[in-house]
Design a protein around this motif. Structure first.
Motif, PDB file in Angstrom:
ATOM      1  N   ALA A 152       0.863  -1.176   0.000  1.00 53.62           N
ATOM      2  CA  ALA A 152       0.000   0.000   0.000  1.00 53.62           C
ATOM      3  C   ALA A 152       0.894   1.219   0.000  1.00 53.62           C
ATOM      4  O   ALA A 152       2.106   1.113   0.183  1.00 53.62           O
ATOM      5  CB  ALA A 152      -0.883   0.012   1.250  1.00 53.62           C
ATOM      6  N   SER A 153       0.299   2.372  -0.188  1.00 46.97           N
ATOM      7  CA  SER A 153       1.067   3.616  -0.130  1.00 46.97           C
ATOM      8  C   SER A 153       1.705   3.753   1.249  1.00 46.97           C
ATOM      9  O   SER A 153       2.849   4.181   1.377  1.00 46.97           O
ATOM     10  CB  SER A 153       0.129   4.787  -0.415  1.00 46.97           C
ATOM     11  N   ARG A 154       0.981   3.342   2.300  1.00 47.62           N
ATOM     12  CA  ARG A 154       1.532   3.477   3.662  1.00 47.62           C
ATOM     13  C   ARG A 154       2.783   2.618   3.845  1.00 47.62           C
ATOM     14  O   ARG A 154       3.720   3.012   4.520  1.00 47.62           O
ATOM     15  CB  ARG A 154       0.472   3.153   4.716  1.00 47.62           C
ATOM     16  N   GLU A 155       2.778   1.441   3.256  1.00 43.94           N
ATOM     17  CA  GLU A 155       3.949   0.585   3.375  1.00 43.94           C
ATOM     18  C   GLU A 155       5.116   1.189   2.595  1.00 43.94           C
ATOM     19  O   GLU A 155       6.265   1.125   3.029  1.00 43.94           O
ATOM     20  CB  GLU A 155       3.614  -0.803   2.838  1.00 43.94           C
ATOM     21  N   ALA A 156       4.799   1.779   1.450  1.00 44.95           N
ATOM     22  CA  ALA A 156       5.831   2.468   0.670  1.00 44.95           C
ATOM     23  C   ALA A 156       6.440   3.599   1.493  1.00 44.95           C
ATOM     24  O   ALA A 156       7.660   3.761   1.554  1.00 44.95           O
ATOM     25  CB  ALA A 156       5.226   2.996  -0.633  1.00 44.95           C
ATOM     26  N   LYS A 157       5.592   4.360   2.157  1.00 42.93           N
ATOM     27  CA  LYS A 157       6.090   5.467   2.991  1.00 42.93           C
ATOM     28  C   LYS A 157       6.980   4.931   4.104  1.00 42.93           C
ATOM     29  O   LYS A 157       8.039   5.492   4.402  1.00 42.93           O
ATOM     30  CB  LYS A 157       4.913   6.249   3.589  1.00 42.93           C
ATOM     31  N   LYS A 158       6.535   3.842   4.725  1.00 42.23           N
ATOM     32  CA  LYS A 158       7.311   3.248   5.814  1.00 42.23           C
ATOM     33  C   LYS A 158       8.712   2.861   5.326  1.00 42.23           C
ATOM     34  O   LYS A 158       9.706   3.142   5.993  1.00 42.23           O
ATOM     35  CB  LYS A 158       6.574   2.023   6.365  1.00 42.23           C
ATOM     36  N   ILE A 159       8.775   2.225   4.170  1.00 40.51           N
ATOM     37  CA  ILE A 159      10.077   1.795   3.642  1.00 40.51           C
ATOM     38  C   ILE A 159      10.979   3.005   3.385  1.00 40.51           C
ATOM     39  O   ILE A 159      12.147   3.024   3.768  1.00 40.51           O
ATOM     40  CB  ILE A 159       9.888   0.961   2.350  1.00 40.51           C
TER      41      ILE A 159
END
Lengths: 407, 407
Positions: B90-97
């Motif tokens: 998800a976009s949130r996981e992308a941000k986390k990475i």
């Protein structure tokens, strides 16, 4: 950037070549993830993004009442006999959360260590690596059985404990491994862990949803499970179950309260990046398939599955030179065979190693990797007896056609 | 634990109440995630777990050739005008990475800081929190427009830079926010970031796939996008795009080589827990819907979408006392209204606040949260003109029925 229509056409309305309604699929990691018909309807119904969130009141999918996600999670925990269950992206993500949170309790300067079985899935290693945790392996007995020497968890844990610069955060057992389909009874390991005061993680990605399983009987503090691998769900969806004592450690709430813009996020769970809401359609299929999964994991049904697997194994072993890897009698429907005679036959076949794939496909069978003839992994889970017989007969027919000796 | 048939029946074959083929759905975060018909077929075809992996050679979904995932990812990067694109949960996981990997470069003892807009999504805050990164907000101008004071990124970055115990790892802009649907031109922020030497992240979860977007024009080092929110995909699927200089930092390979059991995992990516293979069906729908998404984001089509949104807004504003929040003229189809007159009407309605939900549903319209009458968020994206007109007329009719003044 402009993209031409031609560049796009290739992807539009993408369809899979080998769908399970057209072919018997032996793909070892796919058999447990095939949706029952009712869940195909669920998948379509919840197919659009965020469709699970129509009536979300609290901003957390695990608390949604319509559909009854909260109620389902309680039922799942009851079934698996653990205190608490939470959806995650996959078993690997569940492992990452457990490992990372346990490691966060280790004093600075001390190296956190995870003790795992030598058959552990690559994602266990990578999850530990990404959390900065060292991995130490408990050995198996090597070729051809690869039987885990489970009692050696004790020695391995002790060895790490002897080194004051390292700390065992947990022991992990891969309940059934994906290479040989070996099943190791968790009770052996949980007894050792209890004695040593080490938390115990069971990776049930290939067992929970496939065979009878009880977290209580296993003595597990944590159980990770996979919907797309083993609970007849569309991916990605996993389940992280734990005992009550670890719930707060694994699922801490955000401490953000009243930031500049006046917002508070203290109902959100940081380890899940807020809310696992992104798993709408996959979670819907997991819920829909649960009745099917509960039924198929009853002891009598699992016995039938093992009988089917053993029938196919005994048929394949009639081909002279074919050998089965893993522990015998085999306790899982995932199996690996060394198929040297097929490798020999490939040398003279017009399409070389691809002959086996093509011959099987012509008989309505897929899932053996194209070109792979030296060894093969396959899985009979969920196939009807007649299908298993057809697969066995097909291998025999192909063997004969290519001049192999069949007993 | 035994589970009764009655306990299971509730979940089996779960169907959604309000599917988009039965109702006009105004749910603000769902409009961009509705699958086109061809992708509903794709969803079913790839519905089973790990169905994308039939012909995986390398053990990495981003390299699969059948279906052509590798080729698709290159095409996606070309379209979004970034060097490299990788699927994530998800976009949130992308941000986390991104946040976690940038923070990993900060010297120990120095506090990593992320500068974000005051309209940032909660998952931005939680992703930073989970990576141990402090968040500092750039203000907006408050009620009723909530316009981001984008030029203030400069001051906020400078303030953090003045403190030697803290280091700005990046600035993040929420291209369109989910509360008011305000769109902030990224160019303003990217210019500041370039001047200050700060990497720039664009959260395009509500714009990439919705409106024309170019990472190059935006001046972004990183762009996160969401399939289930804005690229007509079944969840969960996001896309992390970056410039070439950050590719190795974001997607490091495992260093595990020849462990006890002799295995090496150095082709696996640690930040993705090996391989984002779990995203089979969602990624298949993203690929299938790409042609549809490319078409709908062309400038002329986006203009039509905005016209529809503005038509509905102007209709709603005919109801005396209804006010629109956010920047005007409004540049997104996500909108929020203060609906005090409906709140007043609810006081005398037999079902109180639920009257609006029920009245709309009776007219074939869903997506306004049941019981919510004080304010409402809605989205017209992808609706036909006639549907938008029907929605507008329905609100007017309901307003009149409940005695509100309509101009």
């Amino acid at each position: 950037m402009d993209i031409t229509k031609d560049e796009l056409k290739k992807f539009q309305g993408l369809l899979r070549d080998n769908t399970p309604d057209q072919y018997i699929n032996l793909q070892p990691i796919q058999r447990g993830g095939v949706l029952p018909p009712e869940s195909r309807k669920t998948l379509l119904s919840y197919g659009d993004g965020y469709s699970m969130c129509d009536f979300c009141l609290s901003g957390r999918i695990d608390e949604i009442e319509k559909p009854a996600v909260g109620e389902f999670l309680k039922l799942f925990a009851k079934w698996i006999e653990m205190d608490f269950s939470m959806p995650t992206g996959a078993s690997r993500e569940a492992k990452k959360i457990i490992i990372q949170q346990l490691a966060s309790k280790v004093s600075s300067g001390v190296k956190p260590v995870l003790v795992v079985d030598g058959l552990a899935h690559y994602s266990t290693f990578v999850a530990a690596e990404s959390a900065g945790v060292e991995v130490v392996e408990v050995p198996h007995d090597g070729h051809p059985t690869f039987k885990l020497e489970a009692e050696k968890y004790a020695d391995v844990i002790d060895q790490v404990k002897d080194d004051s610069s390292r700390q065992v955060i947990a022991a992990l057992l891969t309940h059934a491994d994906y290479l040989y389909g070996n099943v190791t009874p968790p009770e052996i390991v949980s007894k050792i862990c209890k004695k040593k005061g080490v938390p115990f993680i069971v990776n049930g990605a290939y067992t929970v949803g496939i065979m009878p399983f009880s977290g209580k009987k296993a003595g597990a503090d944590f159980v990770t499970a996979s919907g797309h691998k083993s609970m007849a769900s569309s991916g990605p969806i996993g389940m992280l179950s734990c005992s009550a004592e670890f719930q707060d450690l694994l699922f801490p709430r955000s401490t953000i309260e009243g930031n500049w813009s006046g917002r508070s996020f203290n109902h959100k769970i940081t380890t899940l990046l807020g809310c696992p809401s992104v798993y709408g359609a996959p979670l819907a299929t997991l819920m829909s398939s649960f009745a099917h999964v509960v039924e198929r994991t009853k002891p009598e049904n699992w016995e039938k599955e093992k009988e089917n697997a053993r029938l196919l194994a005994s048929t394949l072993l009639r081909i002279d030179g074919v050998k089965m890897l893993g522990v015998q009698p085999h306790e899982h429907t995932m199996m690996q065979f060394e198929t040297e005679p097929f490798e020999e036959a490939a040398k003279n076949a017009p399409k070389k190693g691809f002959f086996l794939y093509n011959e099987l496909k012509a008989r309505g069978i897929v899932g053996i990797f194209p070109g792979m003839v030296k060894s093969m992994k396959l899985n009979t889970y969920g196939l009807a007896r007649a299908q298993v017989e057809h697969v066995g007969q097909s291998f025999i027919d192909i063997a004969k056609k290519y001049g192999l000796t069949v007993y």
